[in-house]
Motif scaffolding. Structure first.
Motif, PDB file in Angstrom:
ATOM      1  N   ASP A 134      -3.505   8.237   5.673  1.00  9.29           N
ATOM      2  CA  ASP A 134      -3.243   9.677   5.681  1.00  9.29           C
ATOM      3  C   ASP A 134      -2.268  10.012   4.558  1.00  9.29           C
ATOM      4  O   ASP A 134      -1.281   9.294   4.357  1.00  9.29           O
ATOM      5  N   PHE A 135      -2.529  11.100   3.848  1.00  5.30           N
ATOM      6  CA  PHE A 135      -1.641  11.503   2.766  1.00  5.30           C
ATOM      7  C   PHE A 135      -1.727  13.015   2.582  1.00  5.30           C
ATOM      8  O   PHE A 135      -2.615  13.673   3.131  1.00  5.30           O
ATOM      9  N   VAL A 136      -0.773  13.548   1.825  1.00  7.34           N
ATOM     10  CA  VAL A 136      -0.721  14.979   1.531  1.00  7.34           C
ATOM     11  C   VAL A 136      -0.979  15.149   0.037  1.00  7.34           C
ATOM     12  O   VAL A 136      -0.341  14.493  -0.789  1.00  7.34           O
ATOM     13  N   THR A 137      -1.918  16.027  -0.319  1.00 12.11           N
ATOM     14  CA  THR A 137      -2.261  16.256  -1.725  1.00 12.11           C
ATOM     15  C   THR A 137      -1.197  17.124  -2.397  1.00 12.11           C
ATOM     16  O   THR A 137      -0.294  17.649  -1.737  1.00 12.11           O
ATOM     17  N   GLU A 138      -1.339  17.291  -3.714  1.00  6.09           N
ATOM     18  CA  GLU A 138      -0.410  18.139  -4.466  1.00  6.09           C
ATOM     19  C   GLU A 138      -0.501  19.599  -4.034  1.00  6.09           C
ATOM     20  O   GLU A 138       0.445  20.355  -4.179  1.00  6.09           O
ATOM     21  N   GLU A 139      -1.656  19.973  -3.478  1.00  2.00           N
ATOM     22  CA  GLU A 139      -1.850  21.338  -2.984  1.00  2.00           C
ATOM     23  C   GLU A 139      -1.350  21.490  -1.551  1.00  2.00           C
ATOM     24  O   GLU A 139      -1.633  22.477  -0.892  1.00  2.00           O
ATOM     25  N   ASN A 140      -0.663  20.483  -1.038  1.00  8.42           N
ATOM     26  CA  ASN A 140      -0.082  20.456   0.301  1.00  8.42           C
ATOM     27  C   ASN A 140      -1.151  20.477   1.401  1.00  8.42           C
ATOM     28  O   ASN A 140      -0.993  21.129   2.428  1.00  8.42           O
ATOM     29  N   CYS A 141      -2.252  19.744   1.167  1.00  9.18           N
ATOM     30  CA  CYS A 141      -3.320  19.603   2.166  1.00  9.18           C
ATOM     31  C   CYS A 141      -3.272  18.199   2.771  1.00  9.18           C
ATOM     32  O   CYS A 141      -3.108  17.211   2.054  1.00  9.18           O
ATOM     33  N   GLN A 142      -3.395  18.140   4.070  1.00 12.37           N
ATOM     34  CA  GLN A 142      -3.433  16.850   4.773  1.00 12.37           C
ATOM     35  C   GLN A 142      -4.829  16.240   4.609  1.00 12.37           C
ATOM     36  O   GLN A 142      -5.818  16.862   4.953  1.00 12.37           O
ATOM     37  N   LYS A 143      -4.896  15.021   4.068  1.00  9.64           N
ATOM     38  CA  LYS A 143      -6.170  14.339   3.874  1.00  9.64           C
ATOM     39  C   LYS A 143      -6.069  12.906   4.367  1.00  9.64           C
ATOM     40  O   LYS A 143      -4.998  12.397   4.657  1.00  9.64           O
ATOM     41  N   SER A 144      -7.243  12.266   4.423  1.00  9.59           N
ATOM     42  CA  SER A 144      -7.316  10.884   4.874  1.00  9.59           C
ATOM     43  C   SER A 144      -8.400  10.173   4.079  1.00  9.59           C
ATOM     44  O   SER A 144      -9.454  10.756   3.789  1.00  9.59           O
ATOM     45  N   LYS A 145      -8.164   8.924   3.714  1.00  4.70           N
ATOM     46  CA  LYS A 145      -9.167   8.103   3.029  1.00  4.70           C
ATOM     47  C   LYS A 145      -9.251   6.765   3.743  1.00  4.70           C
ATOM     48  O   LYS A 145      -8.249   6.225   4.223  1.00  4.70           O
ATOM     49  N   ILE A 146     -10.472   6.227   3.785  1.00  2.35           N
ATOM     50  CA  ILE A 146     -10.702   4.930   4.426  1.00  2.35           C
ATOM     51  C   ILE A 146     -10.733   3.864   3.339  1.00  2.35           C
ATOM     52  O   ILE A 146     -11.572   3.906   2.434  1.00  2.35           O
ATOM     53  N   PHE A 147      -9.794   2.924   3.441  1.00  5.70           N
ATOM     54  CA  PHE A 147      -9.668   1.837   2.480  1.00  5.70           C
ATOM     55  C   PHE A 147     -10.279   0.561   3.052  1.00  5.70           C
ATOM     56  O   PHE A 147     -10.087   0.247   4.228  1.00  5.70           O
ATOM     57  N   PHE A 148     -10.989  -0.174   2.207  1.00  3.73           N
ATOM     58  CA  PHE A 148     -11.456  -1.518   2.533  1.00  3.73           C
ATOM     59  C   PHE A 148     -10.587  -2.477   1.735  1.00  3.73           C
ATOM     60  O   PHE A 148     -10.477  -2.358   0.514  1.00  3.73           O
ATOM     61  N   ILE A 149      -9.959  -3.425   2.423  1.00  2.00           N
ATOM     62  CA  ILE A 149      -9.086  -4.393   1.770  1.00  2.00           C
ATOM     63  C   ILE A 149      -9.662  -5.786   1.953  1.00  2.00           C
ATOM     64  O   ILE A 149      -9.938  -6.215   3.073  1.00  2.00           O
ATOM     65  N   ALA A 150      -9.858  -6.481   0.832  1.00  2.00           N
ATOM     66  CA  ALA A 150     -10.239  -7.888   0.859  1.00  2.00           C
ATOM     67  C   ALA A 150      -8.953  -8.677   0.619  1.00  2.00           C
ATOM     68  O   ALA A 150      -8.444  -8.729  -0.495  1.00  2.00           O
ATOM     69  N   TRP A 151      -8.418  -9.259   1.679  1.00  2.00           N
ATOM     70  CA  TRP A 151      -7.136  -9.962   1.636  1.00  2.00           C
ATOM     71  C   TRP A 151      -7.401 -11.454   1.440  1.00  2.00           C
ATOM     72  O   TRP A 151      -7.947 -12.115   2.320  1.00  2.00           O
ATOM     73  N   CYS A 152      -7.050 -11.978   0.272  1.00  2.00           N
ATOM     74  CA  CYS A 152      -7.226 -13.403  -0.041  1.00  2.00           C
ATOM     75  C   CYS A 152      -5.938 -13.924  -0.665  1.00  2.00           C
ATOM     76  O   CYS A 152      -5.802 -13.969  -1.892  1.00  2.00           O
ATOM     77  N   PRO A 153      -4.964 -14.310   0.156  1.00  2.00           N
ATOM     78  CA  PRO A 153      -3.683 -14.764  -0.395  1.00  2.00           C
ATOM     79  C   PRO A 153      -3.836 -16.077  -1.168  1.00  2.00           C
ATOM     80  O   PRO A 153      -4.764 -16.855  -0.926  1.00  2.00           O
TER      81      PRO A 153
END
Length: 193
Positions: free
Chosen positions: A127-146
């Motif tokens: 969840d994040f707030v844009t520069e226009e002060n809008c609440q948005k959400s993005k779905i991230f896929f993380i490939a975790w390979c330490p």
């Protein structure tokens, strides 16, 4: 891709001079399969049996399957926002859900759920707030390979990643991380915009 087909079947040599549009897939075939593929050598068509086509479509490099629960939990996260994150692991030749993060859990809870010496896949609802002060959400896929993970594990996760991502329709951003700094909150913010 258009290719010319030439095959040795028994004692007769089969040649097709015409160029045919076919997709080249590498897999082991028995002589019976080859005879079915090249049964009618007079016509410039290639006929594949249904089982061969299905096998080639659903095979990935590592042979890892995706458990149905992975797709269901992802759909719940995407549609209902019932989870903050989902961590997946490969267990007994299939991808399974390891941990579900409740919506109230934080980014720190998410990073703590990723082991320091084992590979994982993860989905994070950022969840994040844009520069226009809008609440948005993005779905991230993380490939975790330490870096500390075993080489075999890294290879299995890398070769299964694309097929697993195709099963999860709706991923907006992909990250590949080998240490926590490569998936910090600042990285999430920059990739979300």
């Amino acid at each position: 891709m258009a290719i010319g087909i030439s095959s040795q079947l028994g004692r007769s040599r089969l040649k097709l001079d015409q160029r045919l549009p076919v997709t080249v897939t590498r897999y082991k075939t028995s002589p019976a399969d080859k005879s079915r593929i090249f049964a009618d050598h007079r016509t410039p068509t290639v006929s594949l049996s249904l089982d061969l086509v299905v096998r080639s479509l659903y095979r990935n490099a590592s042979g890892i399957a995706v458990h149905d629960d992975c797709k269901l939990k992802f759909l719940e996260l995407k549609a209902k926002r019932t989870f903050r994150f989902i961590v997946f692991k490969i267990e007994e030749k299939q991808v399974v859900v390891e941990k579900l993060g409740e919506p109230a859990e934080t980014y720190e809870d998410f990073t703590a759920s990723l082991p320091a010496d084992e590979c994982r896949y993860a989905i994070y609802d950022f969840d994040f707030v844009t520069e226009e002060n809008c609440q948005k959400s993005k779905i991230f896929f993380i490939a975790w390979c330490p870096d500390a993970a075993r080489v075999r594990s890294k290879m299995i996760y890398a070769s299964s990643k694309d097929r697993f991502k195709r099963e999860l329709d709706g991923i907006q951003v992909e990250l590949q991380a080998t240490d926590p700094t490569e998936m910090g909150l600042d990285v999430f913010r920059s990739r979300a915009n």
